[in-house]
Design an enzyme around this catalytic site. Structure first.
Site, mmCIF file in Angstrom:
data_model
loop_
_atom_site.group_PDB
_atom_site.id
_atom_site.type_symbol
_atom_site.label_atom_id
_atom_site.label_comp_id
_atom_site.label_asym_id
_atom_site.label_seq_id
_atom_site.Cartn_x
_atom_site.Cartn_y
_atom_site.Cartn_z
ATOM 1 N N ASP A 27 1.023 -1.158 0.147
ATOM 2 C CA ASP A 27 0.341 -0.134 0.055
ATOM 3 C C ASP A 27 0.882 1.194 0.010
ATOM 4 O O ASP A 27 2.253 1.244 0.308
ATOM 5 C CB ASP A 27 -1.106 -0.159 1.256
ATOM 6 C CG ASP A 27 -1.969 1.279 1.119
ATOM 7 O OD1 ASP A 27 -2.489 1.369 0.149
ATOM 8 O OD2 ASP A 27 -1.964 1.871 2.071
ATOM 9 N N SER A 28 0.235 2.461 -0.264
ATOM 10 C CA SER A 28 0.949 3.544 -0.304
ATOM 11 C C SER A 28 1.544 3.935 1.147
ATOM 12 O O SER A 28 2.486 4.619 1.171
ATOM 13 C CB SER A 28 0.277 4.801 -0.756
ATOM 14 O OG SER A 28 -0.954 4.741 -0.095
ATOM 15 N N CYS A 90 -4.282 -1.436 -2.237
ATOM 16 C CA CYS A 90 -4.398 -0.162 -2.487
ATOM 17 C C CYS A 90 -5.347 0.146 -3.654
ATOM 18 O O CYS A 90 -5.007 -0.426 -4.940
ATOM 19 C CB CYS A 90 -2.929 0.586 -2.673
ATOM 20 S SG CYS A 90 -2.929 2.106 -3.245
ATOM 21 N N GLU A 175 -3.002 9.490 7.376
ATOM 22 C CA GLU A 175 -1.766 9.354 7.503
ATOM 23 C C GLU A 175 -1.277 10.346 8.766
ATOM 24 O O GLU A 175 -0.080 9.938 9.147
ATOM 25 C CB GLU A 175 -1.142 9.939 5.988
ATOM 26 C CG GLU A 175 -1.186 8.881 5.172
ATOM 27 C CD GLU A 175 -0.361 7.556 4.972
ATOM 28 O OE1 GLU A 175 0.720 7.703 5.371
ATOM 29 O OE2 GLU A 175 -0.970 6.463 4.945
ATOM 30 N N CYS A 209 -11.107 2.996 -0.539
ATOM 31 C CA CYS A 209 -9.640 3.351 -0.327
ATOM 32 C C CYS A 209 -9.452 2.631 1.007
ATOM 33 O O CYS A 209 -10.300 2.736 2.019
ATOM 34 C CB CYS A 209 -9.872 4.857 -0.115
ATOM 35 S SG CYS A 209 -8.143 5.321 0.602
ATOM 36 N N HIS A 211 -7.433 3.132 3.316
ATOM 37 C CA HIS A 211 -7.369 4.029 4.599
ATOM 38 C C HIS A 211 -8.670 4.079 5.216
ATOM 39 O O HIS A 211 -8.604 4.488 6.361
ATOM 40 C CB HIS A 211 -6.508 5.396 4.055
ATOM 41 C CG HIS A 211 -5.285 5.331 3.926
ATOM 42 N ND1 HIS A 211 -4.645 4.600 2.903
ATOM 43 C CD2 HIS A 211 -4.271 5.935 4.637
ATOM 44 C CE1 HIS A 211 -3.395 4.958 2.946
ATOM 45 N NE2 HIS A 211 -3.111 5.729 3.770
#
Ligand code: DGL
Length: 291
Positions: A27-28, A90, A175, A209, A211
């Site tokens: 994932d990012s 992701c 994040e 997403c 996240h």
């Protein structure tokens, strides 16, 4: 321990992973941990290698070219560590890079290995959950612009309407660990309002997403009553278990020692502090320098 002292030298990596053929999860940043947790629960015993490209996150606002280049670099690194199979946990990378990697790069870099994404497993079943025939998608700008969800859902459920809304502030909130604070309320409400005002009767909203499940309680708080909020982790885990049953040539190459390794392209201290919260267990990562 400093970032430098945990830096992974090529020799160290080789020795560490020599007899390991883990499932790679990419994932990012932290979002893929929401998928990893579900995958490990569904498929315990396998070895796993997680890579978060935190130094270059978020991917959601980046160009196709950048997301493709970053993702390919991470995929190559995971292959180099012995992963026969990688899950791009992701949506942005799945939307912008997966197809090119599968169709063009794989045959040159590792023809016997496989890379899977999170969009296909989700789109092939999501139409079964809507009564109104109207599905809402909340995702990064990149995923929305790619049109991947609309295109893929239409293939499996041509009668279903798909309405999308980009929420560019949500990943930075996660994040930066601000996603549960009062500052996040405005942006969560804004994303939901913009989606729901596109069409009356949306009864399923997908958090497209990886996240976003980290802020699901807040999302549910602002969602109109009667709307079901869906996440992908469990869907991806079930689909991966099914894939391994159908592909013994891949499954038989995976090692099963219950090993778990985490790598980040940014500060290990930050990663461990955040990731432990998101993964629900202590995480000790190593630093990886990718250019
Ligand atoms: N978690 C990722 C996704 O599912 C990417 C978020 C980002 O880096 O923008 O889209």
């Amino acid at each position: 321990m400093s970032r430098k002292s945990r830096r992974a030298s090529p020799g160290f990596l080789f020795l560490q992973m020599a007899k390991r053929h883990p499932i790679g999860v990419f994932d990012s940043g932290y979002g893929g941990l929401t998928v990893l947790g579900e995958v490990v629960q569904a498929l315990p015993g396998y070895d796993y290698l997680y890579l978060g490209d935190n130094a270059r996150a978020p991917y959601g606002s980046r160009s196709f070219e950048s997301v493709y280049r970053y993702t390919l670099g991470c995929v190559k690194w995971l292959f180099d560590q012995g992963c026969p199979l990688i899950v791009l946990a992701c949506n942005t990378a799945s939307a912008k890079a997966l197809r090119t990697i599968q169709q063009k790069d794989l045959q040159h870099i590792a023809p016997d290995n496989r890379v899977l994404g999170v969009i296909r497993p989700t789109t092939e079943i999501i139409g079964n959950f809507t009564r109104s025939g109207k599905i809402g998608i909340l995702a990064t700008t990149g995923t929305v612009q790619s049109g991947s969800y609309r295109i893929e859902i239409e293939k499996f459920f041509p009668q279903v309407g798909v309405f999308q809304q980009a929420c560019p502030m949500w990943v930075p909130l996660v994040e930066n660990n601000e996603h549960l604070g009062p500052g996040a309320d405005y942006f969560v409400r804004e994303g939901i309002d913009k989606l729901m005002s596109q069409e009356e009767g949306i009864d399923i909203v997908l958090l497209a997403c990886t996240h976003y499940p980290l802020m699901i309680d807040k999302i549910r708080e602002f969602m109109p009553p009667g709307v079901q909020v869906m996440t992908q982790g469990n869907i991806v885990a079930i689909s991966l278990a099914d894939y391994l049953k159908r592909h013994p040539e891949i499954e038989s190459r995976l090692t099963q020692n219950g090993d778990m390794h985490f790598y980040t392209t940014d500060s290990t201290e930050d990663f461990d502090a955040h990731a432990s919260i998101f993964y629900g267990k202590p995480v000790q990562s190593s630093y990886l320098s990718l250019t």
